[in-house]
Design an enzyme around this catalytic site. Structure first.
Site, PDB file in Angstrom:
ATOM      1  N   ASN A 132       0.863  -1.185   0.000  1.00 15.21           N
ATOM      2  CA  ASN A 132       0.000   0.000   0.000  1.00 15.21           C
ATOM      3  C   ASN A 132       0.899   1.234   0.000  1.00 15.21           C
ATOM      4  OD1 ASN A 132      -1.765   2.072   0.608  1.00 15.21           O
ATOM      5  ND2 ASN A 132      -2.265   1.342   2.671  1.00 15.21           N
ATOM      6  N   TRP A 133       0.966   1.891  -1.132  1.00 19.07           N
ATOM      7  CA  TRP A 133       1.861   3.056  -1.235  1.00 19.07           C
ATOM      8  C   TRP A 133       1.283   4.280  -0.526  1.00 19.07           C
ATOM      9  CZ3 TRP A 133       4.254   3.344  -6.886  1.00 19.07           C
ATOM     10  CH2 TRP A 133       5.107   2.235  -7.072  1.00 19.07           C
ATOM     11  N   LYS A 134       0.030   4.216  -0.132  1.00 19.21           N
ATOM     12  CA  LYS A 134      -0.619   5.363   0.516  1.00 19.21           C
ATOM     13  C   LYS A 134      -0.461   6.622  -0.357  1.00 19.21           C
ATOM     14  CE  LYS A 134       0.052   3.066   4.888  1.00 19.21           C
ATOM     15  NZ  LYS A 134       0.285   3.147   6.313  1.00 19.21           N
ATOM     16  N   HIS A 139      -9.163   1.211   5.832  1.00 14.68           N
ATOM     17  CA  HIS A 139      -7.831   1.374   6.427  1.00 14.68           C
ATOM     18  C   HIS A 139      -7.947   2.330   7.617  1.00 14.68           C
ATOM     19  CE1 HIS A 139      -3.681   2.505   7.025  1.00 14.68           C
ATOM     20  NE2 HIS A 139      -3.356   1.414   6.371  1.00 14.68           N
ATOM     21  N   GLU A 193      -6.227   4.690   8.551  1.00 18.34           N
ATOM     22  CA  GLU A 193      -6.009   6.101   8.208  1.00 18.34           C
ATOM     23  C   GLU A 193      -7.276   6.723   7.621  1.00 18.34           C
ATOM     24  OE1 GLU A 193      -2.472   5.377   5.940  1.00 18.34           O
ATOM     25  OE2 GLU A 193      -1.426   4.872   7.802  1.00 18.34           O
ATOM     26  N   GLU A 227      -4.692  -4.986  11.208  1.00 25.35           N
ATOM     27  CA  GLU A 227      -3.637  -3.988  11.347  1.00 25.35           C
ATOM     28  C   GLU A 227      -3.822  -3.229  12.656  1.00 25.35           C
ATOM     29  OE1 GLU A 227      -1.937  -2.807   7.305  1.00 25.35           O
ATOM     30  OE2 GLU A 227      -3.740  -1.625   7.562  1.00 25.35           O
ATOM     31  N   GLY A 271       3.226   2.108  10.692  1.00 26.36           N
ATOM     32  CA  GLY A 271       4.195   3.175  10.470  1.00 26.36           C
ATOM     33  C   GLY A 271       5.025   3.534  11.689  1.00 26.36           C
ATOM     34  N   SER A 304       4.047  -2.267  10.203  1.00 24.77           N
ATOM     35  CA  SER A 304       5.505  -2.362  10.348  1.00 24.77           C
ATOM     36  C   SER A 304       6.087  -3.714   9.945  1.00 24.77           C
ATOM     37  CB  SER A 304       5.920  -1.990  11.779  1.00 24.77           C
ATOM     38  OG  SER A 304       5.571  -0.641  12.047  1.00 24.77           O
ATOM     39  N   GLY A 306       5.105   1.289   4.399  1.00 26.54           N
ATOM     40  CA  GLY A 306       6.409   1.894   4.134  1.00 26.54           C
ATOM     41  C   GLY A 306       7.374   0.998   3.365  1.00 26.54           C
TER      42      GLY A 306
HETATM   43  P1  PGA Z   1       3.316   0.182   7.517  1.00 31.51           P
HETATM   44  O1  PGA Z   1       1.807   0.385   7.054  1.00 31.51           O
HETATM   45  O2  PGA Z   1       3.816  -1.095   6.875  1.00 31.51           O
HETATM   46  O3  PGA Z   1       4.043   1.400   7.004  1.00 31.51           O
HETATM   47  O4  PGA Z   1       3.329   0.079   9.003  1.00 31.51           O
HETATM   48  C1  PGA Z   1       0.949  -0.722   7.001  1.00 31.51           C
HETATM   49  C2  PGA Z   1      -0.391  -0.301   6.500  1.00 31.51           C
HETATM   50  O5  PGA Z   1      -0.872   0.765   6.871  1.00 31.51           O
HETATM   51  O6  PGA Z   1      -1.011  -1.026   5.703  1.00 31.51           O
END
Ligand code: PGA
Length: 245
Positions: free
Chosen positions: A13-15, A99, A101, A169, A175, A207, A229
């Site tokens: 997931n590049w966000k 997600h 976020e 998650e 992150g 992470s 990330g």
């Molecule tokens: P992260 O994000 O690997 O940067 O912790 C995971 C995600 O939000 O899917």
């Protein structure tokens, strides 16, 4: 007959990261995958602006494409939003919904997430439904209750292993470089498994890095990873994918 098990999925997931300069990472990844005997599916979820371009540069490689979000309606007056059908048309086979976020930044509730998953299904996309507890919820012993409530509220009735993936998650692990212990991951995944189809994939996210991927992916009922990330650089992402090589 041997019991079938879910085919793992490693999704990146590049966000909100990446301009055309990032296409070189997708191209590199496509090249690296040629030399790997894959025992999992690989997916990239770039920002919507790059989906078509990523599709072009990874053509012929075993890389699926996913969106990062979709609207719950199929079309209409929703400025700035993207429908599941549009993602499908752009070459996606899946879309991430719910997600943390999005739940935080856009106030998405379980009901909204469920409607988005329904829209994904209606468009013929796999819905990757994200759930996870906050640090406060974990500290106060509510993790399994939160997970169960989110599962019930966010996953459409009648979802199948073919059209739905669950991503666990923990919000506090996203992150941050922090991860739950393998025992904690195992406990949550087992509780999700009890409430889902035995073949439905349950990803762990938060992470995941090349250094911890093999350990996390070996936990019972972990059927792949949702990676933020560490999916931005092909060299890191391939290190995670190789947990299944
Ligand atoms: P992260 O994000 O690997 O940067 O912790 C995971 C995600 O939000 O899917």
């Amino acid at each position: 007959m041997a019991q079938k098990s879910p085919r793992p999925l490693v999704a990146g997931n590049w966000k909100m990261n990446g301009t055309t300069a990032a296409l070189k990472e997708a191209r590199l990844l496509a090249g690296m995958l040629k030399d790997v005997r894959l025992k999992c599916e690989v997916m990239l979820c770039p920002p919507a602006t790059l989906i078509s371009a990523v599709r072009t540069v990874v053509k012929g490689a075993r890389i699926r494409l996913g969106g990062q979000d979709c609207h719950w309606n199929a079309n209409g007056a929703h400025t700035g939003d993207i429908s599941a059908e549009m993602l499908k048309d752009a070459g996606c086979s899946a879309v991430i919904v719910g997600h943390s976020e999005r739940r935080t930044d856009h106030g998405e509730t379980d009901e909204i997430v469920r409607r988005k998953a329904e829209a994904a299904h209606a468009a013929g996309l796999i819905a990757i439904v994200c759930i996870g507890e906050t640090l406060e919820q974990r500290k106060s012993g509510q993790t399994l209750a939160v997970i169960s409530r989110q599962l019930k509220g966010s996953v459409p009735a009648g979802s199948t292993a073919a059209n739905t993936v669950i991503a666990y998650e923990p919000v506090w692990a996203i992150g941050t470089g922090l991860t739950p212990t393998t025992a904690e991951v195992g406990e949550v995944h087992q509780s999700i498994r009890r409430e889902t189809d035995p073949l439905m994939r349950i990803l762990y996210g938060g992470s995941v890095k090349p250094a911890n991927a093999a350990e996390l992916m070996a936990v019972a009922n972990v059927n792949g990873a949702l990676v933020g990330g560490a999916s931005l650089k092909a060299a890191d992402f391939i290190g995670i994918i190789k947990a299944y090589a």
